[in-house]
Design an enzyme around this catalytic site. Structure first.
Site, short mmCIF file in Angstrom:
data_model
loop_
_atom_site.label_atom_id
_atom_site.label_comp_id
_atom_site.label_asym_id
_atom_site.label_seq_id
_atom_site.Cartn_x
_atom_site.Cartn_y
_atom_site.Cartn_z
N CYS A 1 0.77 -1.15 -0.04
CA CYS A 1 -0.08 0.16 0.15
C CYS A 1 0.87 1.04 0.05
CB CYS A 1 -0.91 -0.13 1.31
SG CYS A 1 -2.22 1.44 1.24
N ASP B 1 0.62 3.84 1.67
CA ASP B 1 0.51 4.32 2.94
C ASP B 1 1.61 4.69 3.35
OD1 ASP B 1 0.23 4.74 5.98
OD2 ASP B 1 -1.88 3.91 5.67
N ARG C 1 2.98 4.91 6.34
CA ARG C 1 3.34 4.17 7.59
C ARG C 1 3.78 2.71 7.16
NH1 ARG C 1 -2.45 5.07 10.28
NH2 ARG C 1 -3.01 4.39 8.11
N HIS D 1 -2.15 -3.85 5.04
CA HIS D 1 -1.93 -3.45 6.48
C HIS D 1 -3.58 -3.52 6.87
CE1 HIS D 1 -2.72 0.93 5.96
NE2 HIS D 1 -2.45 0.57 4.68
N CYS E 1 -6.52 -0.19 6.76
CA CYS E 1 -5.91 0.85 5.40
C CYS E 1 -7.14 1.65 5.10
CB CYS E 1 -5.89 -0.52 4.45
SG CYS E 1 -5.40 0.19 2.64
CO CO Z 1 -3.52 1.39 2.99
#
Ligand code: CO
Length: 201
Positions: free
Chosen positions: A42, A44, A46, A98, A101
């Site tokens: 992803c 993301d 993080r 994750h 999400c």
């Molecule tokens: Co995500």
């Protein structure tokens, strides 16, 4: 021309720290990349691939998009997959999702998100495919379960690409793994067994 100077400062300090430990690091890496792993994850912020598995530059070939999707007609993802398998000869493919999400969360709500709804449609399809497993869950459980189911579906999508199917036909030992990352404690977990042949998917 002083925009984002702090990032250039950080870059210099980072490169210096690596060269202090290993003066030949960048010169060696400049000659070729030999990553063992393809990471499909992803976007993301993080969930940064190399940091999570604590590997330096050169070790992981990375493709990231919203909600770690492998869409059958996505030429970007398919090109990464082909390059990884045919040119870099990567044998280990990891699809990593994750919990929590944002893409999966947005696919579960009923709001209008504009253009991105066309992308989220694929996650909604995963939800529809597994509606029986999701319907009795609370909202939070549903979100986390759909994050897991989405990874499993994307592993399946990787396995069913012409690229991976052809690689298996040629006898290449490609393994496809589904993982999920917990942003609350930094820990990775496997989702099911890895898939190593066409008859497993
Ligand atoms: Co995500």
């Amino acid at each position: 021309m002083s925009e984002l100077n702090h990032l250039f400062d950080r870059n210099l300090a980072w490169a210096d720290a690596i060269k202090n430990k290993d003066p030949e690091f960048f010169r060696r890496l400049a000659k070729q990349q030999l990553p063992e792993y393809l990471w499909i994850g992803c976007s993301d912020s993080r969930v940064p691939a190399n940091q999570i598995i604590d590997l330096p530059p050169g070790e992981v070939f990375v493709h990231r998009n919203i909600a770690n999707m492998v869409v059958h007609t996505d030429l970007n993802c398919l090109s990464v997959l082909q390059f990884a398998i045919e040119i870099l000869e990567v044998k280990q493919i990891i699809v990593c999702g994750h919990y929590g999400c944002g893409g999966v969360k947005a696919a579960l709500d009923q709001h209008d998100h504009g253009l991105i709804d066309n992308w989220l449609r694929h996650i909604k399809d995963v939800g529809r495919l597994h509606a029986d497993k999701l319907q009795t869950l609370s909202h939070n459980e549903k979100l986390n379960r759909l994050c897991e189911l989405n990874v499993i579906e994307q592993v399946n999508n990787v396995c069913n690409t012409t690229i991976v199917q052809q690689a298996w036909k040629k006898g290449l030992a490609i393994s496809v793994h589904g993982w999920i990352y917990n942003i609350e404690n930094g820990i990775l977990n496997r989702l099911g067994d890895s898939i190593n042949s066409a008859d497993q998917c």
